[in-house]
Design a protein around this motif. Structure first.
Motif, PDB file in Angstrom:
ATOM      1  N   ASN A 134       0.794  -1.222  -0.172  1.00 41.09           N
ATOM      2  CA  ASN A 134      -0.052   0.043  -0.211  1.00 41.09           C
ATOM      3  C   ASN A 134       0.751   1.179  -0.010  1.00 41.09           C
ATOM      4  N   ILE A 135       1.894   1.421  -0.935  1.00 38.39           N
ATOM      5  CA  ILE A 135       2.699   2.503  -1.089  1.00 38.39           C
ATOM      6  C   ILE A 135       1.942   3.896  -1.172  1.00 38.39           C
ATOM      7  N   GLU A 136       0.699   3.895  -1.676  1.00 33.19           N
ATOM      8  CA  GLU A 136       0.083   5.098  -1.871  1.00 33.19           C
ATOM      9  C   GLU A 136      -0.501   5.513  -0.714  1.00 33.19           C
ATOM     10  N   GLY A 137      -0.967   4.604   0.153  1.00 32.03           N
ATOM     11  CA  GLY A 137      -1.504   5.071   1.539  1.00 32.03           C
ATOM     12  C   GLY A 137      -0.404   5.421   2.388  1.00 32.03           C
ATOM     13  N   VAL A 138       0.640   4.777   2.335  1.00 28.72           N
ATOM     14  CA  VAL A 138       2.138   5.347   3.288  1.00 28.72           C
ATOM     15  C   VAL A 138       2.436   6.746   2.701  1.00 28.72           C
ATOM     16  N   LEU A 139       2.491   6.929   1.473  1.00 29.61           N
ATOM     17  CA  LEU A 139       3.085   8.155   0.893  1.00 29.61           C
ATOM     18  C   LEU A 139       1.820   9.371   1.353  1.00 29.61           C
ATOM     19  N   GLU A 140       0.700   8.906   1.253  1.00 28.45           N
ATOM     20  CA  GLU A 140      -0.398   9.734   1.664  1.00 28.45           C
ATOM     21  C   GLU A 140      -0.374  10.347   3.164  1.00 28.45           C
ATOM     22  N   LEU A 141      -0.036   9.252   3.907  1.00 26.05           N
ATOM     23  CA  LEU A 141      -0.117   9.552   5.356  1.00 26.05           C
ATOM     24  C   LEU A 141       1.344  10.575   5.632  1.00 26.05           C
ATOM     25  N   ILE A 142       2.513  10.184   4.699  1.00 23.85           N
ATOM     26  CA  ILE A 142       3.807  11.174   4.851  1.00 23.85           C
ATOM     27  C   ILE A 142       3.392  12.514   4.498  1.00 23.85           C
ATOM     28  N   ARG A 143       2.707  12.491   3.319  1.00 26.70           N
ATOM     29  CA  ARG A 143       2.220  13.890   2.769  1.00 26.70           C
ATOM     30  C   ARG A 143       1.538  14.866   3.755  1.00 26.70           C
ATOM     31  N   LEU A 144       0.276  14.046   4.534  1.00 26.83           N
ATOM     32  CA  LEU A 144      -0.678  14.718   5.247  1.00 26.83           C
ATOM     33  C   LEU A 144       0.146  15.298   6.606  1.00 26.83           C
ATOM     34  N   HIS A 145       1.445  14.212   6.966  1.00 26.22           N
ATOM     35  CA  HIS A 145       2.226  14.816   8.078  1.00 26.22           C
ATOM     36  C   HIS A 145       2.739  16.172   7.912  1.00 26.22           C
ATOM     37  N   CYS A 146       3.476  16.296   6.419  1.00 27.54           N
ATOM     38  CA  CYS A 146       4.130  17.373   6.087  1.00 27.54           C
ATOM     39  C   CYS A 146       3.315  18.560   5.982  1.00 27.54           C
ATOM     40  N   LEU A 147       2.131  18.360   5.233  1.00 26.54           N
ATOM     41  CA  LEU A 147       1.295  19.649   5.457  1.00 26.54           C
ATOM     42  C   LEU A 147       0.790  19.950   6.765  1.00 26.54           C
ATOM     43  N   LYS A 148       0.696  19.213   7.729  1.00 28.70           N
ATOM     44  CA  LYS A 148       0.409  19.479   9.064  1.00 28.70           C
ATOM     45  C   LYS A 148       1.534  20.357   9.598  1.00 28.70           C
ATOM     46  N   ALA A 149       2.466  19.741   9.315  1.00 28.39           N
ATOM     47  CA  ALA A 149       3.986  20.378   9.986  1.00 28.39           C
ATOM     48  C   ALA A 149       4.141  21.767   9.363  1.00 28.39           C
ATOM     49  N   THR A 150       3.708  22.049   8.205  1.00 32.89           N
ATOM     50  CA  THR A 150       4.339  23.400   7.467  1.00 32.89           C
ATOM     51  C   THR A 150       3.115  24.280   7.449  1.00 32.89           C
ATOM     52  N   SER A 151       1.761  24.014   7.955  1.00 34.19           N
ATOM     53  CA  SER A 151       0.771  24.872   7.997  1.00 34.19           C
ATOM     54  C   SER A 151       0.810  26.022   9.077  1.00 34.19           C
TER      55      SER A 151
END
Length: 54
Positions: free
Chosen positions: A19-36
């Motif tokens: 489930n690489i897409e799901g893993v990448l989505e979790l990483i993306r969401l964390h990055c967005l949260k960290a930079t908001s």
């Protein structure tokens, strides 16, 4: 590592392989949260505490 701003996210190998897409989505969401930007402070316009200053 935390002192320098790093965050470790751990994933099971099978999650990455299956489930690489799901893993990448979790990483993306964390990055967005960290930079908001931080939430804007709430404030009351002058006089609002006394019914609008009228």
């Amino acid at each position: 590592m935390r002192k320098n701003g790093f965050v470790v996210q751990r994933f099971w190998n099978n999650e990455v392989f299956e489930n690489i897409e799901g893993v990448l989505e979790l990483i993306r969401l964390h990055c967005l949260k960290a930079t908001s930007p931080p939430p804007a402070p709430s404030f009351r316009p002058c006089g609002s505490a006394r019914g609008g200053g009228r």
